[in-house]
Write a protein that holds these residues in place. Sequence first.
Motif, PDB file in Angstrom:
ATOM      1  N   ALA A 171       3.795   3.645  -8.170  1.00 29.33           N
ATOM      2  CA  ALA A 171       3.306   3.166  -9.389  1.00 29.33           C
ATOM      3  C   ALA A 171       3.047   1.729  -9.574  1.00 29.33           C
ATOM      4  O   ALA A 171       3.420   0.984 -10.356  1.00 29.33           O
ATOM      5  CB  ALA A 171       4.360   3.614 -10.557  1.00 29.33           C
ATOM      6  N   ALA A 172       2.729   1.044  -8.447  1.00 30.31           N
ATOM      7  CA  ALA A 172       2.391  -0.282  -8.310  1.00 30.31           C
ATOM      8  C   ALA A 172       0.972  -0.732  -8.693  1.00 30.31           C
ATOM      9  O   ALA A 172       0.853  -2.004  -8.792  1.00 30.31           O
ATOM     10  CB  ALA A 172       2.761  -0.629  -7.069  1.00 30.31           C
ATOM     11  N   TYR A 173       0.089  -0.015  -8.976  1.00 34.71           N
ATOM     12  CA  TYR A 173      -1.184  -0.569  -9.138  1.00 34.71           C
ATOM     13  C   TYR A 173      -1.740   0.103 -10.325  1.00 34.71           C
ATOM     14  O   TYR A 173      -1.555   1.455 -10.811  1.00 34.71           O
ATOM     15  CB  TYR A 173      -2.126  -0.205  -8.116  1.00 34.71           C
ATOM     16  CG  TYR A 173      -1.426  -0.797  -6.594  1.00 34.71           C
ATOM     17  CD1 TYR A 173      -1.617  -1.969  -6.453  1.00 34.71           C
ATOM     18  CD2 TYR A 173      -0.913   0.256  -5.960  1.00 34.71           C
ATOM     19  CE1 TYR A 173      -1.011  -2.635  -5.368  1.00 34.71           C
ATOM     20  CE2 TYR A 173      -0.275  -0.400  -4.598  1.00 34.71           C
ATOM     21  CZ  TYR A 173      -0.287  -1.778  -4.413  1.00 34.71           C
ATOM     22  OH  TYR A 173       0.453  -2.294  -3.197  1.00 34.71           O
ATOM     23  N   ASP A 174      -2.849  -0.634 -11.196  1.00 35.10           N
ATOM     24  CA  ASP A 174      -3.467   0.120 -12.316  1.00 35.10           C
ATOM     25  C   ASP A 174      -4.952   0.575 -11.827  1.00 35.10           C
ATOM     26  O   ASP A 174      -5.084   1.550 -12.497  1.00 35.10           O
ATOM     27  CB  ASP A 174      -3.689  -1.126 -13.216  1.00 35.10           C
ATOM     28  CG  ASP A 174      -2.265  -1.949 -13.801  1.00 35.10           C
ATOM     29  OD1 ASP A 174      -1.739  -0.962 -14.264  1.00 35.10           O
ATOM     30  OD2 ASP A 174      -2.450  -3.066 -13.502  1.00 35.10           O
ATOM     31  N   VAL A 175      -5.643   0.146 -10.694  1.00 34.38           N
ATOM     32  CA  VAL A 175      -6.900   0.468 -10.182  1.00 34.38           C
ATOM     33  C   VAL A 175      -6.705   0.618  -8.799  1.00 34.38           C
ATOM     34  O   VAL A 175      -6.329  -0.409  -8.104  1.00 34.38           O
ATOM     35  CB  VAL A 175      -7.983  -0.337 -10.764  1.00 34.38           C
ATOM     36  CG1 VAL A 175      -9.213   0.111 -10.316  1.00 34.38           C
ATOM     37  CG2 VAL A 175      -7.890  -0.555 -12.343  1.00 34.38           C
ATOM     38  N   ALA A 176      -7.332   1.595  -8.481  1.00 39.28           N
ATOM     39  CA  ALA A 176      -7.548   1.645  -6.765  1.00 39.28           C
ATOM     40  C   ALA A 176      -8.966   1.800  -6.645  1.00 39.28           C
ATOM     41  O   ALA A 176      -9.786   2.692  -7.233  1.00 39.28           O
ATOM     42  CB  ALA A 176      -6.710   2.794  -6.291  1.00 39.28           C
ATOM     43  N   VAL A 177      -9.339   0.810  -5.639  1.00 36.97           N
ATOM     44  CA  VAL A 177     -10.915   1.088  -5.129  1.00 36.97           C
ATOM     45  C   VAL A 177     -10.860   1.464  -3.549  1.00 36.97           C
ATOM     46  O   VAL A 177     -10.182   1.047  -2.862  1.00 36.97           O
ATOM     47  CB  VAL A 177     -11.738  -0.256  -5.549  1.00 36.97           C
ATOM     48  CG1 VAL A 177     -11.871  -0.337  -6.797  1.00 36.97           C
ATOM     49  CG2 VAL A 177     -11.299  -1.599  -4.614  1.00 36.97           C
ATOM     50  N   MET A 178     -12.018   2.207  -3.450  1.00 38.37           N
ATOM     51  CA  MET A 178     -12.282   2.544  -1.935  1.00 38.37           C
ATOM     52  C   MET A 178     -13.635   2.413  -1.857  1.00 38.37           C
ATOM     53  O   MET A 178     -14.681   3.346  -2.207  1.00 38.37           O
ATOM     54  CB  MET A 178     -11.828   3.863  -1.477  1.00 38.37           C
ATOM     55  CG  MET A 178     -10.280   4.103  -1.495  1.00 38.37           C
ATOM     56  SD  MET A 178      -9.591   5.706  -0.954  1.00 38.37           S
ATOM     57  CE  MET A 178     -10.470   6.899  -1.856  1.00 38.37           C
ATOM     58  N   THR A 179     -14.250   1.445  -1.047  1.00 38.89           N
ATOM     59  CA  THR A 179     -15.560   0.931  -1.289  1.00 38.89           C
ATOM     60  C   THR A 179     -16.285   1.028   0.251  1.00 38.89           C
ATOM     61  O   THR A 179     -15.600   0.986   1.118  1.00 38.89           O
ATOM     62  CB  THR A 179     -15.797  -0.445  -1.753  1.00 38.89           C
ATOM     63  OG1 THR A 179     -15.285  -1.439  -0.547  1.00 38.89           O
ATOM     64  CG2 THR A 179     -14.814  -0.576  -3.017  1.00 38.89           C
ATOM     65  N   SER A 180     -17.753   1.333   0.323  1.00 39.87           N
ATOM     66  CA  SER A 180     -18.376   1.543   1.439  1.00 39.87           C
ATOM     67  C   SER A 180     -18.028   2.679   2.107  1.00 39.87           C
ATOM     68  O   SER A 180     -17.953   2.663   3.351  1.00 39.87           O
ATOM     69  CB  SER A 180     -18.326   0.036   2.393  1.00 39.87           C
ATOM     70  OG  SER A 180     -18.943  -0.948   1.553  1.00 39.87           O
ATOM     71  N   HIS A 181     -17.800   3.518   1.362  1.00 38.20           N
ATOM     72  CA  HIS A 181     -17.543   5.005   1.766  1.00 38.20           C
ATOM     73  C   HIS A 181     -16.444   5.161   2.591  1.00 38.20           C
ATOM     74  O   HIS A 181     -16.204   6.073   3.764  1.00 38.20           O
ATOM     75  CB  HIS A 181     -18.945   5.498   2.615  1.00 38.20           C
ATOM     76  CG  HIS A 181     -20.208   5.385   1.958  1.00 38.20           C
ATOM     77  ND1 HIS A 181     -20.992   4.088   2.188  1.00 38.20           N
ATOM     78  CD2 HIS A 181     -20.527   5.746   0.722  1.00 38.20           C
ATOM     79  CE1 HIS A 181     -22.048   4.210   1.292  1.00 38.20           C
ATOM     80  NE2 HIS A 181     -21.717   4.978   0.406  1.00 38.20           N
ATOM     81  N   VAL A 182     -15.223   4.501   2.428  1.00 42.10           N
ATOM     82  CA  VAL A 182     -13.905   4.678   3.080  1.00 42.10           C
ATOM     83  C   VAL A 182     -13.763   6.226   3.101  1.00 42.10           C
ATOM     84  O   VAL A 182     -13.209   6.715   3.857  1.00 42.10           O
ATOM     85  CB  VAL A 182     -12.869   3.921   2.405  1.00 42.10           C
ATOM     86  CG1 VAL A 182     -11.351   4.328   2.936  1.00 42.10           C
ATOM     87  CG2 VAL A 182     -13.230   2.143   2.616  1.00 42.10           C
ATOM     88  N   ALA A 183     -13.842   6.984   2.118  1.00 43.63           N
ATOM     89  CA  ALA A 183     -13.401   8.254   1.749  1.00 43.63           C
ATOM     90  C   ALA A 183     -14.140   9.269   2.879  1.00 43.63           C
ATOM     91  O   ALA A 183     -13.428  10.201   3.117  1.00 43.63           O
ATOM     92  CB  ALA A 183     -13.778   8.700   0.237  1.00 43.63           C
TER      93      ALA A 183
END
Length: 245
Positions: free
Chosen positions: A96-108
Motif C-alpha cells: 500500500a505504498a503507491y497511488d498509481v503504478a505504470v508499466m510502459t513500453s510493453h513491460v507486461a
Amino acid sequence: MRDAEFHDHRLVEVYDAECPWSRDDDFFLSVVEETPRVRVLDLGCGTGRLALALAAAGHRVTGVDPAASSIAAARAKPGAERVTWLEGTAGELPRAAYDVAVMTSHVAQFLVDDATWLTLLDDVARALVPGGRLVFDSRDPRDRAWERWNPVGSRRRVTLPDGAEVDVWTEVLSVAGGSVAFTHHYRFPDGAALRSDSTLRFRSEGELRSSLAAAGFVVEEVYGGWGREPGGEGDGELLVVAHTR
Ligand SMILES: C[S@@+](CC[C@H](N)C(=O)[O-])C[C@H]1O[C@@H](n2cnc3c(N)ncnc32)[C@H](O)[C@@H]1O
C-alpha cells in the motif's frame, strides 16, 4: 543472456537512443496527472525516461527494474536524484505504498507465462493503496505487429550520443501460443555484432481483463490507441487503465 538489450550496457545505450519521449509517454503522463501529486511506481522503468518526467512534474516516483544496467543508465541522467531507483521486481515492493503504478513500453508482454503475469499483478495490487490505479500497454494481437518485424522492414540506423551509428534489425524466430520469439541484431561501427533474444506474449483484451479481475483489479478503460481511441482502433494497442478495489 535473454533480453540483453536491457542488461548489456552497449545495448542499453542503443535502447535509450532509440526510445526518446513520444506519444506513449504523453498518454501515460496524462493518465497519472488525473490525480495530483501522487506516489507513482514505474515498474520496468528501464532507463527512466518517464520516471524522470513524472518526478519533474512534482510526483513522488519510484522506478523499479530488474536490469542493473538500465537502472544505472537512469541513475546517471539529470534529475535522477528526484527518483527512488530500485533494482528488483514487484515482489520486493512495500504494501500500500503507491497511488498509481505504470508499466510502459510493453513491460507486461515480457511476463510470458500466465502464472508469472498473475503473480506480478498480485504484487502490484498489494503495493497499491485501495483504489490505486494501474496503467499499462500491451500490443493488441489483432494488429499482428510481429509481421512487421523482419530484417528488411525493421532495419534502422541508431545514432548514439557520441555520434556513433549502430545498425539494428529484428528477426522473428517463432510465433506460437500467443508468444513471439525474436532477436534484435546490432552491428557497431567497430565491427562488434551483438544480439538480444526475447519472447513477448501477446494477450487479447479478454485475457487481460480476466487476469486483472483475478488479481482484484476493476478495469476502467481499454483504449486502442494513444489518442484514447476505442479498442480495435488507433495504434494496435491495448492501453489498460484499472484500479484496485
Ligand atoms: C521495453 S523496456 C521498457 C522500459 C521503460 N518502461 C520504457 O518505457 O522505456 C521493458 C522493461 O521491462 C523490464 N522487465 C522485464 N521483466 C520485468 C519484470 N518481471 N518486472 C519488472 N520489469 C521487468 C526490463 O528490464 C525492461 O527494462
